[in-house]
Design an enzyme around this catalytic site. Structure first.
Site, mmCIF file in Angstrom:
data_model
loop_
_atom_site.group_PDB
_atom_site.id
_atom_site.type_symbol
_atom_site.label_atom_id
_atom_site.label_comp_id
_atom_site.label_asym_id
_atom_site.label_seq_id
_atom_site.Cartn_x
_atom_site.Cartn_y
_atom_site.Cartn_z
ATOM 1 N N HIS A 156 0.787 -1.236 0.000
ATOM 2 C CA HIS A 156 0.000 0.000 0.000
ATOM 3 C C HIS A 156 0.817 1.283 0.000
ATOM 4 O O HIS A 156 0.239 2.373 0.025
ATOM 5 C CB HIS A 156 -1.008 -0.014 1.171
ATOM 6 N N HIS A 157 2.141 1.186 -0.013
ATOM 7 C CA HIS A 157 2.961 2.397 -0.125
ATOM 8 C C HIS A 157 3.360 2.693 -1.570
ATOM 9 O O HIS A 157 3.995 3.714 -1.835
ATOM 10 C CB HIS A 157 4.227 2.278 0.725
ATOM 11 N N CYS A 158 3.007 1.812 -2.490
ATOM 12 C CA CYS A 158 3.403 2.006 -3.887
ATOM 13 C C CYS A 158 2.248 2.625 -4.666
ATOM 14 O O CYS A 158 1.107 2.170 -4.576
ATOM 15 C CB CYS A 158 3.801 0.673 -4.524
ATOM 16 N N GLN A 190 0.032 4.378 7.268
ATOM 17 C CA GLN A 190 -0.860 5.028 6.303
ATOM 18 C C GLN A 190 -0.648 4.438 4.901
ATOM 19 O O GLN A 190 0.477 4.253 4.457
ATOM 20 C CB GLN A 190 -0.561 6.529 6.280
ATOM 21 N N ASN A 241 -0.410 5.315 1.766
ATOM 22 C CA ASN A 241 -0.282 6.491 0.891
ATOM 23 C C ASN A 241 -0.210 6.154 -0.590
ATOM 24 O O ASN A 241 -0.515 7.007 -1.434
ATOM 25 C CB ASN A 241 0.937 7.321 1.290
#
Length: 366
Positions: A153-155, A195, A197
């Site tokens: 979920h950070h990509c 988070q 992001n």
């Protein structure tokens, strides 16, 4: 690809191997031994347990929930698959070992030839990404699906980070929007300690996607720009414990699904909320994680909304056992497994199979 599946594709969609028919005997649980990263011990330089996915499946096989015959074998996402979201410029950047070393936070990778980095690090991540895309289709067909990996979920489309090289959550949703009739709204429930992001940046201007994110406000990535995409934001303090956490998860999960009824829920079920996690900074017990997953699945299944779960972060050796125990609890609660039905009635069409002892053919995606 069958004629039925090809009709699901809109004109102009590329040909993919990720939306092929899945045998009726299979549970909608996606995994491949290719998920696990083993590379001269370098994977041990990052706190992430790079073999946790295989351990989860091992535990589920021990409990006789999974067998080699009823698990869905994940396929590697091709470059064309990845280009549905990623820019070609970003994918070309991954041909530099320095870039991959930065994204995965394993500095020695920068000294290795990129063909080795591609084979030993990026191929496993591409296979997990393919698994998330496959599981999205399965969730629509069967009412639920779990990718034992994924949750990067950070990509975002043009930038990786935090051990996340491919935007599998964005990809799974974009594939559904483009290829499956009747899927036009999605809700992301992101309960990793960090988070999310990456998907937030990707869907910042997309009103079709509702994002709920519950995370430790003080840790990576602290991406203020991406926070603008969050429709339901729950920022936690250091050391948040079970009672407060589970109350907030249930309140906001129910609220999110009451506010907008999506065609699919993508649930990012990170276990880095576990007490003692070196990166998460929260204090949730194993029983708290199991209860959390039950709350999310129950909220979706009660409403008849298909749910896709990905396993995301978790940086302790015991997280694999907790993930397996949580899936087994979901089975005991009747929320996953053969014959799992929504509390408001079955989500599957009559005759739809969901396991090795069922008969019938999977329904086409709606």
């Amino acid at each position: 690809m069958s004629q039925k599946e090809s009709k699901q594709e809109k004109k102009g969609s590329h040909r993919t191997e990720l939306y092929t028919e899945v045998p009726a005997r299979c549970l909608p649980i996606v995994y491949s031994p290719e998920y696990n990263i083993t590379f001269l011990g370098l994977e041990k330089l990052h706190p992430f347990d790079a073999g946790k996915w295989g351990k989860v499946v091992h535990f589920l096989k021990e409990e006789q929930f999974l067998t080699d015959d009823n698990i869905v074998e994940a396929r590697e996402a091709s470059e064309e698959d990845l280009l549905v979201v990623h820019t070609r410029r970003y994918l070309n950047k991954l041909k530099w070992s320095l870039v991959v070393a930065t994204i995965t936070e394993i500095p020695p990778l920068l000294f290795l030839p990129n063909f080795l980095v591609q084979r030993k690090v990026l191929r496993p991540l591409r296979t997990q990404t393919g698994g998330t895309i496959m599981a999205g289709k399965l969730a629509i067909e069967r009412g639920w699906a779990i990718n034992v990996g994924g949750g990067f979920h950070h990509c975002s489309s043009d930038k990786g980070g935090g051990f996340c090289a491919y935007a599998d959550i964005t990809l799974s949703i974009k594939f559904l929007f483009e290829r499956v009739e009747g899927v036009s709204k999605a809700t992301i429930i992101d309960l990793d300690a960090h988070q999310g992001n990456g998907h937030e940046r990707d869907f910042l201007e997309d009103r079709r996607v509702y994002i709920m994110d519950v995370y430790n406000r003080y840790i990576y990535p602290g991406d203020g720009y991406a926070k603008r995409a969050i429709k339901r934001k729950v920022e936690l303090d250091w050391g948040t414990e079970d009672q407060e956490y589970l109350q907030k998860v249930e309140l906001h999960c129910e609220g999110a699904l009451n506010e907008v009824r999506p065609d699919i829920v993508v649930y990012n079920a990170g276990t880095d909320i576990l007490d003692g996690d070196p990166l998460g900074g929260l204090a949730i017990s194993p029983q708290g994680i199991i209860k959390r997953d039950e709350i999310v699945f129950r909220a979706a299944r009660r409403r008849g909304i298909p749910i896709l779960m990905v396993t995301s972060g978790g940086y302790q050796r015991k997280t694999a056992r907790i993930i397996a125990d949580s899936i087994l609890n979901l089975q005991r609660q009747g929320l996953v497994g053969c014959g799992a039905a929504d509390e408001a009635g079955p989500s599957l069409a009559p005759g739809t199979a969901c396991g090795p002892v069922c008969a019938g053919v999977p329904t086409p995606a709606r």
